[in-house]
Design a protein around this motif. Structure first.
Motif, PDB file in Angstrom:
ATOM      1  N   CYS A   1       0.849  -1.193   0.000  1.00 19.25           N
ATOM      2  CA  CYS A   1       0.000   0.000   0.000  1.00 19.25           C
ATOM      3  C   CYS A   1       0.882   1.239   0.000  1.00 19.25           C
ATOM      4  CB  CYS A   1      -0.908   0.018   1.228  1.00 19.25           C
ATOM      5  SG  CYS A   1      -1.985  -1.416   1.376  1.00 19.25           S
ATOM      6  N   SER A   2       0.671   2.123  -0.955  1.00 12.46           N
ATOM      7  CA  SER A   2       1.416   3.374  -0.963  1.00 12.46           C
ATOM      8  C   SER A   2       0.835   4.300   0.087  1.00 12.46           C
ATOM      9  CB  SER A   2       1.336   4.031  -2.342  1.00 12.46           C
ATOM     10  OG  SER A   2       0.035   4.530  -2.586  1.00 12.46           O
ATOM     11  N   VAL A   3       1.673   5.188   0.607  1.00 15.84           N
ATOM     12  CA  VAL A   3       1.214   6.144   1.613  1.00 15.84           C
ATOM     13  C   VAL A   3       0.076   6.991   1.063  1.00 15.84           C
ATOM     14  CG1 VAL A   3       1.872   8.207   2.905  1.00 15.84           C
ATOM     15  CG2 VAL A   3       3.380   6.214   2.906  1.00 15.84           C
ATOM     16  N   GLU A   4       0.213   7.486  -0.156  1.00 18.38           N
ATOM     17  CA  GLU A   4      -0.832   8.326  -0.743  1.00 18.38           C
ATOM     18  C   GLU A   4      -2.106   7.527  -0.985  1.00 18.38           C
ATOM     19  OE1 GLU A   4      -0.908  11.590  -1.028  1.00 18.38           O
ATOM     20  OE2 GLU A   4       1.051  11.524  -0.012  1.00 18.38           O
ATOM     21  N   GLY A   5      -1.949   6.260  -1.350  1.00 16.44           N
ATOM     22  CA  GLY A   5      -3.125   5.419  -1.545  1.00 16.44           C
ATOM     23  C   GLY A   5      -3.895   5.203  -0.256  1.00 16.44           C
ATOM     24  N   VAL A   6      -3.159   5.011   0.848  1.00 15.49           N
ATOM     25  CA  VAL A   6      -3.803   4.848   2.153  1.00 15.49           C
ATOM     26  C   VAL A   6      -4.523   6.136   2.546  1.00 15.49           C
ATOM     27  CG1 VAL A   6      -3.412   4.439   4.604  1.00 15.49           C
ATOM     28  CG2 VAL A   6      -2.192   3.072   2.909  1.00 15.49           C
ATOM     29  N   LYS A   7      -3.853   7.276   2.348  1.00 19.19           N
ATOM     30  CA  LYS A   7      -4.476   8.557   2.685  1.00 19.19           C
ATOM     31  C   LYS A   7      -5.755   8.770   1.874  1.00 19.19           C
ATOM     32  CE  LYS A   7      -1.856  12.199   3.238  1.00 19.19           C
ATOM     33  NZ  LYS A   7      -0.820  13.239   3.001  1.00 19.19           N
ATOM     34  N   ASP A   8      -5.731   8.425   0.600  1.00 15.73           N
ATOM     35  CA  ASP A   8      -6.936   8.551  -0.232  1.00 15.73           C
ATOM     36  C   ASP A   8      -8.050   7.651   0.287  1.00 15.73           C
ATOM     37  OD1 ASP A   8      -5.694  10.386  -1.862  1.00 15.73           O
ATOM     38  OD2 ASP A   8      -5.186   8.942  -3.441  1.00 15.73           O
ATOM     39  N   GLY A   9      -7.667   6.438   0.704  1.00 18.94           N
ATOM     40  CA  GLY A   9      -8.668   5.516   1.236  1.00 18.94           C
ATOM     41  C   GLY A   9      -9.296   6.029   2.515  1.00 18.94           C
ATOM     42  N   ILE A  10      -8.489   6.647   3.378  1.00 20.03           N
ATOM     43  CA  ILE A  10      -9.006   7.212   4.632  1.00 20.03           C
ATOM     44  C   ILE A  10      -9.997   8.323   4.333  1.00 20.03           C
ATOM     45  CG2 ILE A  10      -8.379   8.552   6.671  1.00 20.03           C
ATOM     46  CD1 ILE A  10      -5.669   6.972   6.617  1.00 20.03           C
ATOM     47  N   ARG A  11      -9.583   9.245   3.473  1.00 16.42           N
ATOM     48  CA  ARG A  11     -10.460  10.372   3.136  1.00 16.42           C
ATOM     49  C   ARG A  11     -11.764   9.875   2.516  1.00 16.42           C
ATOM     50  NH1 ARG A  11     -11.809  13.510  -1.193  1.00 16.42           N
ATOM     51  NH2 ARG A  11     -12.194  15.753  -0.777  1.00 16.42           N
TER      52      ARG A  11
END
Length: 387
Positions: A91-101
């Motif tokens: 999981c990329s950091v940006e991908g995780v952040k997008d998933g959270i949002r």
């Protein structure tokens, strides 16, 4: 907002667990509020193959508990299905952040379909503060004025920022949506500028979900984990932060971890101390101990035992020297001890964190005390600042 009881409900809900190289404890108390509106989540080992990930959250409900309770059971699943490639490889950091949002926006839109919320029969909302732990990163997630802090290298290494209506960026969004900030509240009513639920503040035509008077968009901050320096994470609602600063709470938790390895007891001590410091709100705290957390110290344990013995002796002396004045009530005993210079009080907690020791000794020596001695009289103003 909200009414108060004649005396606080001090029963606690506590739990603990461990896994993935961490231990956690939690505690919550209704306190002076007429209803318990807080909720929490604690999951070690996530689905979708994320067995080495963990998730913790605190939800501070207002105008009811419906939204907070639903989020405690379902926010994580919305995050994991929120658009990031969870479970399909690294999981990329940006991908995780997008998933959270996406997870926050999706659950907020989903709850809007609930009949009682849609029809205005339930006007509740909730803050959410969370930490998502991967093997390599800490994802701090905040929506509202609950708060998370990280203790790193024996000091506050990070804290989330509260979303208050008077913050310039929040105030600008509120005004752009046709609202105002009065007495530090949205339209003079709601004390937080971001929250889940609160649909009365999310109905401005022509504005997207993140442009409304109250936004469900979380702020996500990512830190790389420091294997040796990271000690613990504390998540708590504003019932805790109203009476303790970031530094005070971290210092207090560190001092407790050096004398007690039972994380439920540590969390219970935080809640009790905040009650005695004067918090009038629901109180919830989740403590996540990482591998670098403080360990039991023989020296600290010895000092703690000496402090407790000293306080017990002082209570005994005050009750034994009362003479014709009669037995002093508990409030008088607390005030007398608070006026003294007492060494080795727990940092951040002060005498408020030792009220139970004083009260237990008082009750032991004065079993036939008058009812006045048992009443909940606000004594925190006399003990709060004694360190």
């Amino acid at each position: 907002m909200g009414a108060f009881l004649d005396k606080p409900k001090t029963e606690k809900h506590s739990a603990h667990g461990e896994g993935n190289g961490l231990r956690y404890g939690l505690s919550s108390m209704q306190g002076w509020r007429v209803e318990m509106e807080d909720a929490h989540t604690a999951v070690v080992g996530l689905p979708h193959g994320l067995t080495d990930w963990s998730f913790f959250a605190v939800y501070d409900g207002h105008a009811g508990s419906r939204v907070a309770n639903y989020c405690s059971g379902h926010l994580l699943e919305h995050i994991l299905s929120g658009g990031a490639d969870f479970g399909s490889g690294p999981c990329s950091v940006e991908g995780v952040k997008d998933g959270i949002r996406s997870g926050f926006l999706n659950i907020d839109e989903y709850m809007r379909s609930f009949a009682d919320l849609r029809q205005g029969l339930d006007r509740s909302g909730s803050t959410a503060v969370c930490v998502l732990l991967s093997p390599t990163h800490l994802y701090f997630i905040n929506c509202g004025d609950s708060r998370a802090v990280l203790s790193r290298d024996a000091k506050v290494g990070f804290s989330t920022q509260d979303h208050k209506p008077c913050n310039p960026r929040e105030k600008e969004r509120i005004q752009n949506a046709g609202g105002s900030v009065m007495i530090q509240r949205v339209n003079g009513s709601l004390a937080v500028s971001r929250a889940l639920g609160d649909y009365d503040y999310k109905c401005v035509d022509g504005k997207g979900p993140t442009e409304q008077l109250v936004s469900p968009e979380p702020e996500v901050c990512v830190l790389e984990r420091a294997a040796e320096g990271d000690e613990f994470v504390v998540l708590a609602c504003d019932g805790i932060w109203d009476v303790m600063s970031n530094e005070e709470l971290c210092e207090f938790v560190r001092s407790r971890l050096m004398v007690c390895d039972d994380l439920e007891k540590v969390c219970n001590s935080v809640v009790d101390t905040c009650l005695h410091k004067g918090s009038r709100d629901n109180m919830s705290v989740v403590l996540v101990c990482l591998p670098g957390a403080p360990k039991i110290s023989e020296e600290a344990v010895k000092k703690e035992e000496e402090l407790d013995k000293f306080l017990e002796t002082r209570v005994e002396e005050l009750l034994g020297n009362c003479g014709e004045a009669g037995v002093p009530d508990l409030v008088s005993v607390l005030r007398s001890i608070a006026s003294e210079n007492i060494p080795n009080l727990p940092p951040g907690g002060g005498l408020a964190s030792k009220r139970s020791v004083i009260e237990a000794m008082y009750n032991k020596l004065n079993p036939h005390r008058e009812e006045e001695g048992q009443k909940w009289i606000k004594t925190y103003e006399t003990v709060n600042n004694v360190e």
